[in-house]
Design a protein around this motif. Structure first.
Motif, PDB file in Angstrom:
ATOM      1  N   UNK A 160      83.639  29.330  80.178  1.00 12.76           N
ATOM      2  CA  UNK A 160      82.577  28.642  79.452  1.00 12.76           C
ATOM      3  C   UNK A 160      82.511  28.994  77.990  1.00 12.76           C
ATOM      4  N   UNK A 161      83.527  29.631  77.447  1.00 14.33           N
ATOM      5  CA  UNK A 161      83.528  30.018  76.039  1.00 14.33           C
ATOM      6  C   UNK A 161      83.562  31.520  75.873  1.00 14.33           C
ATOM      7  N   UNK A 162      82.628  32.049  75.110  1.00 24.21           N
ATOM      8  CA  UNK A 162      82.576  33.483  74.871  1.00 24.21           C
ATOM      9  C   UNK A 162      81.342  33.838  74.075  1.00 24.21           C
ATOM     10  N   UNK A 163      81.171  35.103  73.806  1.00 26.55           N
ATOM     11  CA  UNK A 163      80.027  35.587  73.052  1.00 26.55           C
ATOM     12  C   UNK A 163      79.064  36.334  73.946  1.00 26.55           C
ATOM     13  N   UNK A 164      78.190  37.092  73.311  1.00 26.71           N
ATOM     14  CA  UNK A 164      77.233  37.926  74.050  1.00 26.71           C
ATOM     15  C   UNK A 164      76.289  37.071  74.899  1.00 26.71           C
ATOM     16  N   UNK A 165      76.080  35.840  74.488  1.00 24.73           N
ATOM     17  CA  UNK A 165      75.235  34.927  75.263  1.00 24.73           C
ATOM     18  C   UNK A 165      75.791  34.608  76.638  1.00 24.73           C
ATOM     19  N   UNK A 166      77.054  34.944  76.862  1.00 26.09           N
ATOM     20  CA  UNK A 166      77.679  34.699  78.163  1.00 26.09           C
ATOM     21  C   UNK A 166      76.987  35.463  79.282  1.00 26.09           C
ATOM     22  N   UNK A 167      76.296  36.541  78.925  1.00 27.81           N
ATOM     23  CA  UNK A 167      75.618  37.307  79.979  1.00 27.81           C
ATOM     24  C   UNK A 167      74.486  36.501  80.616  1.00 27.81           C
ATOM     25  N   UNK A 168      74.063  35.438  79.971  1.00 22.01           N
ATOM     26  CA  UNK A 168      73.013  34.594  80.532  1.00 22.01           C
ATOM     27  C   UNK A 168      73.559  33.494  81.440  1.00 22.01           C
ATOM     28  N   UNK A 169      74.863  33.380  81.512  1.00 20.25           N
ATOM     29  CA  UNK A 169      75.485  32.379  82.375  1.00 20.25           C
ATOM     30  C   UNK A 169      75.416  32.831  83.829  1.00 20.25           C
ATOM     31  N   UNK A 170      75.134  31.924  84.750  1.00 23.06           N
ATOM     32  CA  UNK A 170      75.094  32.317  86.163  1.00 23.06           C
ATOM     33  C   UNK A 170      76.456  32.756  86.703  1.00 23.06           C
ATOM     34  N   UNK A 171      77.523  32.457  85.984  1.00 22.24           N
ATOM     35  CA  UNK A 171      78.858  32.849  86.460  1.00 22.24           C
ATOM     36  C   UNK A 171      79.336  34.180  85.898  1.00 22.24           C
ATOM     37  N   UNK A 172      78.558  34.812  85.038  1.00 23.22           N
ATOM     38  CA  UNK A 172      79.001  36.058  84.416  1.00 23.22           C
ATOM     39  C   UNK A 172      79.221  37.177  85.438  1.00 23.22           C
ATOM     40  N   UNK A 173      78.514  37.157  86.537  1.00 27.38           N
ATOM     41  CA  UNK A 173      78.687  38.181  87.569  1.00 27.38           C
ATOM     42  C   UNK A 173      80.082  38.183  88.168  1.00 27.38           C
ATOM     43  N   UNK A 174      80.729  37.037  88.193  1.00 26.19           N
ATOM     44  CA  UNK A 174      82.102  36.983  88.679  1.00 26.19           C
ATOM     45  C   UNK A 174      83.011  37.759  87.732  1.00 26.19           C
ATOM     46  N   UNK A 175      82.786  37.603  86.438  1.00 22.87           N
ATOM     47  CA  UNK A 175      83.587  38.314  85.436  1.00 22.87           C
ATOM     48  C   UNK A 175      83.383  39.824  85.567  1.00 22.87           C
ATOM     49  N   UNK A 176      82.150  40.243  85.735  1.00 25.63           N
ATOM     50  CA  UNK A 176      81.870  41.669  85.941  1.00 25.63           C
ATOM     51  C   UNK A 176      82.589  42.172  87.193  1.00 25.63           C
ATOM     52  N   UNK A 177      82.617  41.350  88.226  1.00 23.95           N
ATOM     53  CA  UNK A 177      83.269  41.722  89.482  1.00 23.95           C
ATOM     54  C   UNK A 177      84.778  41.861  89.374  1.00 23.95           C
ATOM     55  N   UNK A 178      85.374  41.285  88.325  1.00 21.17           N
ATOM     56  CA  UNK A 178      86.822  41.405  88.154  1.00 21.17           C
ATOM     57  C   UNK A 178      87.263  42.856  87.973  1.00 21.17           C
ATOM     58  N   UNK A 179      86.427  43.659  87.358  1.00 19.98           N
ATOM     59  CA  UNK A 179      86.816  45.044  87.056  1.00 19.98           C
ATOM     60  C   UNK A 179      86.986  45.860  88.339  1.00 19.98           C
ATOM     61  N   UNK A 180      85.962  45.952  89.206  1.00 22.01           N
ATOM     62  CA  UNK A 180      86.191  46.696  90.453  1.00 22.01           C
ATOM     63  C   UNK A 180      87.172  45.993  91.385  1.00 22.01           C
TER      64      UNK A 180
END
Length: 179
Positions: free
Chosen positions: A70-90
């Motif tokens: 969906x793009x980039x930037x700190x505002x991405x943390x407000x996206x409902x899909x950001x949790x998937x990105x966080x989950x990539x690390x573990x």
């Protein structure tokens, strides 16, 4: 950290970013190629470098590079899909334990399946949180599961198996970089 490890991390962070740009919209969570590249990073680089590549990818996006679906930037943390990105690390860390070197396909698939479940759980919990808090769109766990997880389970399990086979093929052909 040796230079070659930094290069591996940078290459896989870049590959994940490229995979995010290849997307097929399917409701609120687009179908992208990030997951197989996160898994491949873990399988080929091992748990530490695989997780680091996913972390670098996340930082690239948070610092404003348009590397997320969906793009980039700190505002991405407000996206409902950001949790998937966080989950990539573990998930990359977990897949790394199913490393393709001298282990069975069953072991690799078990750890890869666990990695996919980590992505789904992280994404699901964050999806519920973001929809209810940030977007003020009430959604319960069942609805969120139907929207953000269910359409992707079979695809990601198949992609996980294909990623394992691809990683094993690369290792057999001499790409031996897992740490």
């Amino acid at each position: 950290m040796p230079t070659k490890h930094l290069v591996y991390v940078a290459v896989f962070a870049s590959l994940i970013a490229i995979g995010a740009q290849i997307r097929i919209p399917l409701g609120p969570v687009p179908l992208t190629f990030q997951v197989p590249l996160v898994l491949l990073g873990g399988l080929l680089l091992g748990p530490k470098l695989g997780a680091l590549s996913a972390f670098v990818y996340m930082l690239m996006g948070l610092f404003g590079l348009p590397v997320f679906a969906g793009g980039g930037g700190i505002g991405s943390i407000f996206s409902p899909t950001f949790g998937f990105i966080v989950g990539y690390i573990p998930a990359a860390w977990c897949a790394g334990f199913g490393c393709v070197h001298q282990v069975t396909v069953l072991r690799s698939f078990s750890f890869t399946f666990a990695a996919i479940m980590i992505i789904f759980l992280s994404g699901l919990f964050y999806f519920i949180f973001a929809m209810n808090i940030f977007l003020d769109t009430p959604v319960n766990a069942v609805e969120a599961f139907k929207l953000a997880v269910l359409p992707f389970i079979l695809k990601d399990l198949a992609v996980g198996m294909a990623t394992i086979i691809f990683a094993k093929t690369l290792v057999r052909r001499g790409l031996n970089i897992a740490i």
